[in-house]
Design an enzyme around this catalytic site. Structure first.
Site, PDB file in Angstrom:
ATOM      1  N   GLU A 151       0.818  -1.210   0.000  1.00 17.14           N
ATOM      2  CA  GLU A 151       0.000   0.000   0.000  1.00 17.14           C
ATOM      3  C   GLU A 151       0.859   1.271   0.000  1.00 17.14           C
ATOM      4  O   GLU A 151       1.682   1.487   0.902  1.00 17.14           O
ATOM      5  CB  GLU A 151      -0.923   0.000   1.228  1.00 17.14           C
ATOM      6  CG  GLU A 151      -1.685   1.285   1.452  1.00 17.14           C
ATOM      7  CD  GLU A 151      -2.683   1.589   0.343  1.00 17.14           C
ATOM      8  OE1 GLU A 151      -2.510   2.618  -0.341  1.00 17.14           O
ATOM      9  OE2 GLU A 151      -3.618   0.792   0.168  1.00 17.14           O
ATOM     10  N   SER A 158      -5.815   2.339  -5.234  1.00 16.10           N
ATOM     11  CA  SER A 158      -5.477   0.967  -4.862  1.00 16.10           C
ATOM     12  C   SER A 158      -6.119  -0.066  -5.778  1.00 16.10           C
ATOM     13  O   SER A 158      -5.479  -1.023  -6.208  1.00 16.10           O
ATOM     14  CB  SER A 158      -5.895   0.705  -3.410  1.00 16.10           C
ATOM     15  OG  SER A 158      -5.174   1.540  -2.530  1.00 16.10           O
ATOM     16  N   HIS A 209       0.232   3.911   5.159  1.00 12.91           N
ATOM     17  CA  HIS A 209      -0.880   4.725   4.685  1.00 12.91           C
ATOM     18  C   HIS A 209      -1.232   5.751   5.751  1.00 12.91           C
ATOM     19  O   HIS A 209      -0.844   5.614   6.921  1.00 12.91           O
ATOM     20  CB  HIS A 209      -2.082   3.799   4.412  1.00 12.91           C
ATOM     21  CG  HIS A 209      -3.179   4.384   3.596  1.00 12.91           C
ATOM     22  ND1 HIS A 209      -4.088   5.289   4.099  1.00 12.91           N
ATOM     23  CD2 HIS A 209      -3.526   4.194   2.302  1.00 12.91           C
ATOM     24  CE1 HIS A 209      -4.941   5.625   3.153  1.00 12.91           C
ATOM     25  NE2 HIS A 209      -4.620   4.975   2.053  1.00 12.91           N
ATOM     26  N   ASP A 211       0.894  -0.272  -5.115  1.00 12.47           N
ATOM     27  CA  ASP A 211      -0.235   0.168  -5.932  1.00 12.47           C
ATOM     28  C   ASP A 211      -0.001   1.553  -6.508  1.00 12.47           C
ATOM     29  O   ASP A 211      -0.330   1.845  -7.646  1.00 12.47           O
ATOM     30  CB  ASP A 211      -1.537   0.141  -5.125  1.00 12.47           C
ATOM     31  CG  ASP A 211      -1.450   0.936  -3.824  1.00 12.47           C
ATOM     32  OD1 ASP A 211      -0.330   1.276  -3.383  1.00 12.47           O
ATOM     33  OD2 ASP A 211      -2.505   1.203  -3.221  1.00 12.47           O
ATOM     34  N   HIS A 212       0.594   2.431  -5.716  1.00 15.15           N
ATOM     35  CA  HIS A 212       0.873   3.812  -6.141  1.00 15.15           C
ATOM     36  C   HIS A 212       1.795   4.420  -5.106  1.00 15.15           C
ATOM     37  O   HIS A 212       2.214   3.758  -4.152  1.00 15.15           O
ATOM     38  CB  HIS A 212      -0.422   4.624  -6.270  1.00 15.15           C
ATOM     39  CG  HIS A 212      -1.304   4.572  -5.064  1.00 15.15           C
ATOM     40  ND1 HIS A 212      -1.003   5.217  -3.868  1.00 15.15           N
ATOM     41  CD2 HIS A 212      -2.486   3.934  -4.829  1.00 15.15           C
ATOM     42  CE1 HIS A 212      -1.952   4.995  -2.981  1.00 15.15           C
ATOM     43  NE2 HIS A 212      -2.860   4.202  -3.526  1.00 15.15           N
TER      44      HIS A 212
END
Length: 641
Positions: free
Chosen positions: A279, A325, A440, A494-495
């Site tokens: 994540e 995501s 996150h 994911d990013h």
């Protein structure tokens, strides 16, 4: 007072609409202030130039939001000036305007994560969350300053609204003249509204859309300064970018991408495969992926992953194919990127999809997806079912809320240990995909680890350190199992997330992601500097294990001498960014709006006036990709025949 011509009512209406423009100006300044380092507006004159172009978008949003208010303000019902009616108008005005206005404040924070104005697609991100109330409360605490600004401006707006009142008048004596003049005014105002919503009064011109924000800018990110969030949401309601296009002959698609692949580079084998989508853990945070990039004052926060990289094949020029995501899930597992609209929230995901899941199941693999959040969060369970995973392991299966982080899910360290324990019980070969949660917002670590990891330059750095530690503990435990040596480990993200270095503030590098392939036998080592992307993972895995059937993929194998020329495609600022060879092509879906040197990741020097043969080839490849992408998705051809 002349009650027939209703002058005071029209003046009040004009004043009330003008207030909306004033407050949209204020919120644009605040949006720029919160995202100054990303938007790169270098002078006051540049800002006002962007604001001037943004007035058309403000007008559209304001008129859409105020349609009912304007209608009830100008209809000739005689009672318009009465206190009760004016009170009704005020409530209507502020209910609609403040709801719309609030969406601008979302992008003070959210823009840092998706690098675009929020659209209706954000609903698809949150609709699968079952803890919306607690999330909202937590955001209020974390971003109290944003909520405070909204409340202050809302009260100021209400105060100024009340400064101009409509005085109650008696019923007009000449009702015919009253209705005729009111009808004439109604028609004129209606015509003005139509023109304002469309963006101009030319019948031949289509209504302005999000893409038009980039018509008058030289830097792609400036389009988001021109836009406002209510406009972006309104213009995407019920809309989809999934429409067939035709730019090139079919053979051009085959020559550039060979969508139906059939590899014969490696013998057929069945190792276990563990795919980890981390994540928000972009390439910026990995020390091993930033060597030689000459970033002033650079520090990495992944000591374990850096050590693992010494025994792995790593790719330091890799990119994400989306900004959320769920985009990462579809890109990595099925090789399906997302651009303006997410594939998973389009009308088309419920179809036969060839993917890592389906192809590995053909080979007898047990397939599992792991996500420590409440089951169904982020839409992963739904898309996982479409792909056909045998097992889904979420917070429910973990069944111990003592390890819940209070925000998103189970802390990464215990949940990765849980994944390891399920692998211990599985029959080999197995394919396990985990989507981690801890790296996150709100950027916290378990209480017992407070102070253990460097705070770094941005809050994200600390939680990257924690997740890196979770990786360390997972690999320590896994290395003691009987399945470890027969396993290929792939790690990506994911990013990206918070940015500390200017190198990663550059427009294209905001999609920079890590990619690492580790085999315990040490047979895969080195650093690959070629362009790579999330959609390459799917064909790379199948090539590595010698999958011996045709399959559909737009990506390319990174380990088998694929004939497809390295490239990467992403979407930013209402434009497709296609990197290949020596150039980056910026394409808005209709026209190429820029060519940039491949090293000009900030898109600062547009070379379109110096277009050459290689640029033309990159343009053709970009158009060929998009043509096949939309055609296959719409025609439900996401598999080999």
């Amino acid at each position: 007072m002349n009650t027939i011509f209703r002058v005071q009512e029209y003046k009040a209406l004009a004043y009330r609409l003008l207030l909306a423009y004033v407050f949209y100006f204020i919120v644009r300044v605040l949006f720029l202030t919160y995202n100054y380092s990303l938007l790169d507006v270098t002078s006051v004159s540049e800002f006002f130039s962007l604001y001037y172009h943004g007035l058309a978008f403000d007008t559209t949003a304001i008129l859409y939001v105020n349609l009912l208010f304007i209608f009830f303000s100008v209809i000739p019902v005689v009672i318009n000036t009465r206190k009760g009616y004016q009170k009704f108008l005020m409530w209507l005005y502020f209910i609609t305007n403040l709801i719309a206005y609030a969406t601008n404040f979302i992008d003070f924070i959210y823009y840092k994560y998706i690098y675009s104005r929020t659209t209706i697609a954000v609903i698809d991100v949150v609709k699968n969350e079952n803890n919306k109330g607690s999330m909202f409360f937590r955001f209020m605490l974390s971003y109290w300053h944003v909520f405070t600004l909204f409340i202050v401006l809302a009260f100021l707006w209400i105060f100024l609204y009340k400064r101009v009142k409509v005085q109650e008048t008696e019923k007009p004596n000449n009702l015919v003249k009253y209705f005729l003049t009111s009808a004439a005014a109604f028609a004129v105002i209606g015509l003005m509204i139509v023109g304002g919503i469309r963006g101009d009064f030319k019948y031949s011109t289509r209504p302005i859309n999000i893409i038009d924000a980039n018509r008058h800018v030289t830097k792609v990110q400036h389009g988001d300064v021109v836009l406002n969030t209510p406009f972006a949401i309104i213009r995407t309601i019920g809309k989809t970018s999934f429409k067939k296009v035709h730019f090139v002959d079919e053979q051009v698609v085959v020559d550039n991408f060979q969508p139906i692949k059939h590899y014969t580079n490696h013998p057929k084998t069945t190792p276990n495969i563990v795919l980890i989508i981390t994540e928000s853990m972009g390439r910026e945070y990995w020390g091993c992926l930033n060597k030689g990039k000459n970033i002033p004052g650079y520090e990495g926060y992944t000591p374990f992953l850096d050590s693992l990289a010494q025994h792995s094949l790593i790719f330091d020029n890799s990119y994400a194919n989306g900004s959320k995501s769920i985009h990462g899930m579809s890109s990595v597992l099925a090789g399906i990127p997302s651009f303006k609209d997410a594939f998973t929230s389009s009308p088309y995901p419920k179809q036969k999809i060839q993917s890592l899941v389906s192809t590995l199941k053909e080979m007898g693999y047990d397939t599992s997806f792991y996500h420590g959040a409440p089951n169904g969060s982020m839409g992963f369970l739904g898309f996982g079912n479409i792909l056909g995973f045998d097992h889904y392991y979420g917070k429910t299966e973990y069944n111990n809320d003592a390890d819940f982080d209070g925000s998103w899910g189970i802390w990464d360290e215990p949940f990765m240990q849980f994944m390891k324990s399920t692998f211990d019980e599985k029959k080999q070969p197995f394919f396990g995909t985990i989507f981690t949660v801890s790296s996150h917002e709100p950027y916290v670590v378990p209480e017992k680890y407070k102070g253990k990891f460097p705070k770094g330059k941005v809050p994200m750095n600390q939680v990257v350190g924690y997740t890196d530690y979770a990786f360390k503990k997972f690999f320590e435990a896994a290395s003691k199992t009987d399945w470890y040596k027969n396993t290929i480990f792939i790690i990506t993200s994911d990013h990206s997330n918070q940015i500390a270095y200017d190198e990663y503030r550059k427009v294209v590098n905001r999609h920079a992601t890590p990619l690492l392939i580790f085999k315990p036998d040490g047979s895969m080592k080195g650093v690959n500097h070629e362009l790579s992307q999330q959609i390459d993972i799917y064909p790379t895995v199948l090539d590595m294990i010698g999958y011996d059937k045709p399959f559909m993929s737009w990506g390319r194998s990174l380990v088998g001498g694929d004939k497809i020329k390295p490239y990467a495609i992403s979407y930013y600022g209402n434009q497709y960014m296609f990197q290949q060879g020596n150039y980056i092509c910026a394409f808005d879906g209709r026209d190429v709006v820029g060519f940039y040197d491949i090293n000009d990741k900030g898109l600062e020097h547009n070379l379109i006036s110096k277009k050459n043969k290689e640029m033309e080839q990159v343009e053709i490849a970009c158009k060929a990709f998009l043509q096949d992408y939309f055609e296959r998705i719409i025609d439900k051809k996401l598999y080999s025949k």
